[in-house]
Motif scaffolding. Structure first.
Motif, PDB file in Angstrom:
ATOM      1  N   PHE A  28      -2.946  -3.679  -0.187  1.00 12.01           N
ATOM      2  CA  PHE A  28      -1.565  -3.593  -0.655  1.00 12.01           C
ATOM      3  C   PHE A  28      -0.903  -4.969  -0.737  1.00 12.01           C
ATOM      4  O   PHE A  28      -0.130  -5.235  -1.652  1.00 12.01           O
ATOM      5  CB  PHE A  28      -0.751  -2.632   0.210  1.00 12.01           C
ATOM      6  N   LEU A  29      -1.208  -5.857   0.187  1.00  6.15           N
ATOM      7  CA  LEU A  29      -0.659  -7.207   0.123  1.00  6.15           C
ATOM      8  C   LEU A  29      -1.232  -7.983  -1.066  1.00  6.15           C
ATOM      9  O   LEU A  29      -0.531  -8.782  -1.695  1.00  6.15           O
ATOM     10  CB  LEU A  29      -0.906  -7.958   1.423  1.00  6.15           C
ATOM     11  N   ALA A  30      -2.496  -7.750  -1.391  1.00  7.85           N
ATOM     12  CA  ALA A  30      -3.106  -8.418  -2.546  1.00  7.85           C
ATOM     13  C   ALA A  30      -2.450  -7.949  -3.839  1.00  7.85           C
ATOM     14  O   ALA A  30      -2.165  -8.755  -4.732  1.00  7.85           O
ATOM     15  CB  ALA A  30      -4.607  -8.144  -2.576  1.00  7.85           C
ATOM     16  N   VAL A  31      -2.181  -6.657  -3.951  1.00  4.48           N
ATOM     17  CA  VAL A  31      -1.526  -6.125  -5.149  1.00  4.48           C
ATOM     18  C   VAL A  31      -0.117  -6.705  -5.274  1.00  4.48           C
ATOM     19  O   VAL A  31       0.306  -7.117  -6.352  1.00  4.48           O
ATOM     20  CB  VAL A  31      -1.492  -4.579  -5.108  1.00  4.48           C
ATOM     21  N   LYS A  32       0.605  -6.791  -4.164  1.00  7.21           N
ATOM     22  CA  LYS A  32       1.943  -7.372  -4.189  1.00  7.21           C
ATOM     23  C   LYS A  32       1.874  -8.853  -4.558  1.00  7.21           C
ATOM     24  O   LYS A  32       2.691  -9.353  -5.330  1.00  7.21           O
ATOM     25  CB  LYS A  32       2.634  -7.205  -2.844  1.00  7.21           C
ATOM     26  N   GLY A  33       0.904  -9.572  -4.047  1.00  8.09           N
ATOM     27  CA  GLY A  33       0.747 -10.997  -4.344  1.00  8.09           C
ATOM     28  C   GLY A  33       0.481 -11.254  -5.811  1.00  8.09           C
ATOM     29  O   GLY A  33       0.951 -12.242  -6.378  1.00  8.09           O
ATOM     30  N   LEU A  34      -0.263 -10.381  -6.460  1.00 12.35           N
ATOM     31  CA  LEU A  34      -0.520 -10.543  -7.889  1.00 12.35           C
ATOM     32  C   LEU A  34       0.781 -10.451  -8.687  1.00 12.35           C
ATOM     33  O   LEU A  34       1.004 -11.215  -9.620  1.00 12.35           O
ATOM     34  CB  LEU A  34      -1.515  -9.497  -8.382  1.00 12.35           C
TER      35      LEU A  34
END
Length: 122
Positions: A22-28
């Protein structure tokens, strides 16, 4: 009562992987917005500035203060106030860059206004 000691570790691993996902998706999503913030042309367009209504001081406050200081008196880069350069020299630096100054920060259609404003700083 024998409990399996591996189950808590498996649960922690699953929660950790979900958090990373979820943090990776938000970072994108955030990276696209950060790229837009760093693009001087996009900042100028968002401000509604076109070639006819270019604000050199506003442009400098968004693009130049990081290196030349909030009062343009110097920082990482040299001071912009009281430069002993001609208009042609200033324009050449803005177009080609110099040392760590990147080339092409100022759009060519607004170059004259920016040079005039820079030379007026005292």
């Amino acid at each position: 009562m024998n409990r399996n000691p591996v189950i808590p570790y498996i649960l922690i691993m699953i929660f950790g992987l979900a958090l990373i996902f979820f943090l990776a998706v938000k970072g994108l999503g955030d990276s696209k917005e950060l790229a837009k913030e760093r693009d001087p042309e996009a900042q100028q367009e968002e401000a509604g500035a076109t070639a006819g209504e270019f604000d050199p001081e506003g442009f400098a406050k968004t693009s130049c203060i990081g290196c030349h200081g909030a009062d343009f008196g110097g920082g990482m880069g040299p001071p912009l106030k009281g430069m002993d350069l001609s208009a042609d020299e200033v324009e050449k630096i803005l177009v080609e860059g110099k040392n760590t100054m990147p080339a092409g920060l100022v759009p060519s259609e607004n170059m004259d206004q920016m040079v005039e404003w820079l030379l007026s700083l005292e």
